[in-house]
Design a protein around this motif. Structure first.
Motif, PDB file in Angstrom:
ATOM      1  N   ASP A 154      -2.617 -28.449  -2.997  1.00  0.00           N
ATOM      2  CA  ASP A 154      -3.653 -29.472  -3.049  1.00  0.00           C
ATOM      3  C   ASP A 154      -3.951 -29.757  -4.515  1.00  0.00           C
ATOM      4  O   ASP A 154      -3.847 -28.869  -5.355  1.00  0.00           O
ATOM      5  CB  ASP A 154      -4.923 -28.976  -2.349  1.00  0.00           C
ATOM      6  N   ASP A 211       2.861 -32.090   5.262  1.00  0.00           N
ATOM      7  CA  ASP A 211       1.851 -32.106   6.315  1.00  0.00           C
ATOM      8  C   ASP A 211       0.559 -31.468   5.813  1.00  0.00           C
ATOM      9  O   ASP A 211       0.495 -30.967   4.702  1.00  0.00           O
ATOM     10  CB  ASP A 211       2.367 -31.366   7.546  1.00  0.00           C
ATOM     11  N   ASP A 212      -0.478 -31.490   6.671  1.00  0.00           N
ATOM     12  CA  ASP A 212      -1.751 -30.887   6.285  1.00  0.00           C
ATOM     13  C   ASP A 212      -1.609 -29.385   6.085  1.00  0.00           C
ATOM     14  O   ASP A 212      -2.341 -28.777   5.325  1.00  0.00           O
ATOM     15  CB  ASP A 212      -2.809 -31.161   7.362  1.00  0.00           C
ATOM     16  N   SER A 237      -2.797 -23.470   5.033  1.00  0.00           N
ATOM     17  CA  SER A 237      -3.266 -24.669   4.346  1.00  0.00           C
ATOM     18  C   SER A 237      -4.254 -24.290   3.259  1.00  0.00           C
ATOM     19  O   SER A 237      -4.993 -23.316   3.400  1.00  0.00           O
ATOM     20  CB  SER A 237      -3.937 -25.607   5.355  1.00  0.00           C
ATOM     21  N   ASP A 272      -7.083 -25.945   0.123  1.00  0.00           N
ATOM     22  CA  ASP A 272      -7.776 -27.091  -0.458  1.00  0.00           C
ATOM     23  C   ASP A 272      -8.737 -26.624  -1.531  1.00  0.00           C
ATOM     24  O   ASP A 272      -9.414 -25.608  -1.356  1.00  0.00           O
ATOM     25  CB  ASP A 272      -8.573 -27.862   0.606  1.00  0.00           C
ATOM     26  N   ASP A 286      -7.456 -28.593   8.765  1.00  0.00           N
ATOM     27  CA  ASP A 286      -6.040 -28.772   8.432  1.00  0.00           C
ATOM     28  C   ASP A 286      -5.167 -27.886   9.333  1.00  0.00           C
ATOM     29  O   ASP A 286      -4.062 -28.278   9.720  1.00  0.00           O
ATOM     30  CB  ASP A 286      -5.779 -28.426   6.964  1.00  0.00           C
ATOM     31  N   SER A 313      -2.710 -29.083  12.856  1.00  0.00           N
ATOM     32  CA  SER A 313      -1.317 -28.627  12.880  1.00  0.00           C
ATOM     33  C   SER A 313      -1.011 -27.855  14.149  1.00  0.00           C
ATOM     34  O   SER A 313       0.051 -27.243  14.266  1.00  0.00           O
ATOM     35  CB  SER A 313      -1.045 -27.736  11.663  1.00  0.00           C
ATOM     36  N   ARG A 352      -3.927 -35.678  13.246  1.00  0.00           N
ATOM     37  CA  ARG A 352      -4.208 -35.736  11.814  1.00  0.00           C
ATOM     38  C   ARG A 352      -5.711 -35.710  11.594  1.00  0.00           C
ATOM     39  O   ARG A 352      -6.500 -36.036  12.474  1.00  0.00           O
ATOM     40  CB  ARG A 352      -3.638 -37.021  11.184  1.00  0.00           C
ATOM     41  N   ASP A 353      -6.066 -35.396  10.357  1.00  0.00           N
ATOM     42  CA  ASP A 353      -7.439 -35.194   9.920  1.00  0.00           C
ATOM     43  C   ASP A 353      -7.638 -36.177   8.759  1.00  0.00           C
ATOM     44  O   ASP A 353      -7.236 -35.879   7.638  1.00  0.00           O
ATOM     45  CB  ASP A 353      -7.469 -33.719   9.444  1.00  0.00           C
ATOM     46  N   THR A 394      -4.039 -42.036   6.059  1.00  0.00           N
ATOM     47  CA  THR A 394      -3.470 -41.134   7.062  1.00  0.00           C
ATOM     48  C   THR A 394      -2.484 -41.859   7.976  1.00  0.00           C
ATOM     49  O   THR A 394      -1.401 -41.349   8.275  1.00  0.00           O
ATOM     50  CB  THR A 394      -4.619 -40.537   7.913  1.00  0.00           C
TER      51      THR A 394
END
Lengths: 356, 356
Positions: A150, B60-61, B75, B77, B102, B106, B238-239, B248
């Motif tokens: 990120d 992807d997320d 994931s 962030d 996230d 998935s 998706r988010d 998105t």
């Protein structure tokens, strides 16, 4: 579980049930991020009550938990090192190695890393590319993919160019716990101490020191693996980063409810580091390492462990530096080169801010 | 794998083999952190060559990989939201929900989080305690422990009080991939769009807007689970956070090599958000959400999916907003309320910096 291990776990449990320490400060200071006493106080007084759960409680380098029948280790670190590039490495390499090492000393094989970047607006794209490339190379050297990431950008003047946060996930190959440490065990270190912290300090250039020093940043999984596959009697491993060897050993002594006696003459310290420490009034025991391993080993296997470490390129300067005793529990005692003895406490204050 | 899926994967592979885009800028701008076109360009031109590996490639997320026979999602962030507290939440809650979400989109059940804090020297301990408590509550609400953490402190003037980086690990319960999207599929959103970004903008107080708006930050695992257990024909979730619903959907259209037709009249937007957007010249399609789900669903099950979403407290305003077609691939087309049609691109620039 043997009686000694059970007893230690019970004492740790008792300690956990004690009323939490209160933070005396009103505001966060750099000491709270230095990895020593103030960091520990903040974790106990603030983060435990807020976030507390069984996984967080042991305060180890990595959390170990079950995931669908598999034992996983997970560790995270934010890197705010200044300068971003220093002799021996840069923030990218450091961020990969540091997280890989937290997994490795937890007995886990790193299988995936994540990387989050907080970038200062205006950072040259070329610089960011260089740090990312450095991360890529370090990840490849450590044999672990950077699986997800990120990027956030903050305004000029914030974030000093770049902060990096890496998190790692590993498969636990051997469960290691301080509770297995017994009186008589030997304490080993894989090489010279204080190299990383002192290299950063010199790299900042605001000292009039002209010393040829490089950070020891390195991925330790291979060294851990060599030791753990060759020596059955390894009780526990640690990665003495922020707070230095002293803080790591005090944490171990407290967690295992034992005493650790250190022999000052046995501590491997580069002459350049020892000299710089003397000039600056610092103690190499409190200066950060980023590629060193501390191992507590069954006395019957201490020599085998030493040989295993020395046989690995990252462990050529390994040494047996101390011994575990039952009393006084929770304390580290240093037998000095002059024949005296002094209590070694955790790092207090923050003599070297922003070293990792 | 069916022929359509194979074909999509082949086209994606072809696209990956194309020469990388070059970044035209010399320096990092806030756009590179906005989650839109510039972020994507930087990822492709800079991070892929430096860090590239099979896990990172799908963008992807979350990354999905094998760990000792178990399928894991991971994931990460970084959160640099300004202000730290805003109507509807704060940085702590946001950092937990964002990472949980996230994983959830998935197809994974979150099982552990890590949290790394970069704290500005001088931040009141009380504030840090409040954000940590907020993280603790959010983690409890999401049913996932914060297993490990780290704290670094930087000097006054850096880090705006606090940056937080959370990373999550989850067990994959259902593998979802854009490659399974087919022409005819319906696109659903779980509720009103743009609430989070607009709430942050209003909370900053530098606009003369007096609007009663709150962030929609919420943990989406429960909503995802409701949908996935009730509806077999869910292709992909998706988010739509940074970059908004538009970004998105463009990413989805490109990944799946399909076109998405959106019906503007079907988009759920709060009147307050629509009004604020109009005054500020913003488009709610590009404003961030932090508690909304986008689902692409088999047309035969679109109504069932809508009912499943609406039956959950976080999906009461769910709507079917569009349809997938084969042509033109990689594009999103909006049929406007006035009967016209326009191409919807990814977010360009950074109209709302530091929203998450």
């Amino acid at each position: 579980m043997d009686p000694r291990e059970r007893e230690v776990l019970e004492r740790i449990e008792q300690r956990r049930r004690r009323p939490r320490r209160k933070l005396l400060e009103d505001r966060v200071t750099t000491s709270h991020g230095a990895g020593g006493k103030a960091s520990r106080d903040m974790t106990e007084a603030l983060f435990f009550p807020a976030l507390g759960n069984d996984l967080l409680a042991p305060l180890d380098d990595a959390a170990v938990f079950d995931a669908g029948g598999v034992r996983l280790a997970m560790s995270t670190d934010a890197y705010v090192v200044k300068p971003l590039t220093f002799p021996g490495g840069d923030i990218g390499e450091l961020a990969v190695n540091g997280t890989v090492n937290d997994l490795a000393v937890s007995g886990a094989r790193p299988i995936a890393l994540s990387a989050a970047f907080v970038v200062e607006e205006g950072l040259p794209i070329e610089d960011l590319g260089r740090y990312a490339a450095s991360m890529g190379r370090a990840a490849e050297a450590a044999g672990v993919p950077i699986a997800t990431g990120d990027t956030k950008v903050v305004e000029r003047g914030k974030a000093d160019g770049l902060y990096v946060c890496t998190t790692g996930v590993g498969l636990v190959e051997r469960e290691l716990t301080p509770a297995s440490i017994r009186p008589g065990d030997r304490v080993l270190v894989s090489g010279t101490i204080g190299d990383h912290g002192m290299a950063i300090l010199v790299a900042r250039g605001d000292l009039a020191l002209e010393v040829d020093l490089a950070s020891d940043t390195a991925p330790l999984y291979g060294l851990c693996r060599t030791l753990l596959t060759g020596v059955a009697g390894v009780r526990c491993l640690r990665d003495p980063t922020r707070g230095g060897l002293a803080t790591t050993l005090v944490e171990l002594a407290q967690s295992a409810d034992v005493s650790i006696g250190l022999d000052e003459r046995a501590l491997p310290v580069r002459p350049e580091v020892a000299g710089a420490c003397e000039i600056l009034g610092l103690d190499a025991l409190y200066v950060a390492n980023e590629g060193k391993l501390v191992a507590v080993v069954d006395p019957a296997e201490a020599d085998a462990a030493l040989a295993a470490l020395r046989g690995h390129p990252l462990g050529t300067d390994a040494a047996i530096i101390g011994e575990v005793t039952a009393e006084p529990p929770g304390m580290v005692l240093l037998e000095t080169a002059l024949g005296g003895s002094r209590v070694v406490d955790m790092l207090a204050g923050d003599p070297l801010p922003r070293i990792c």
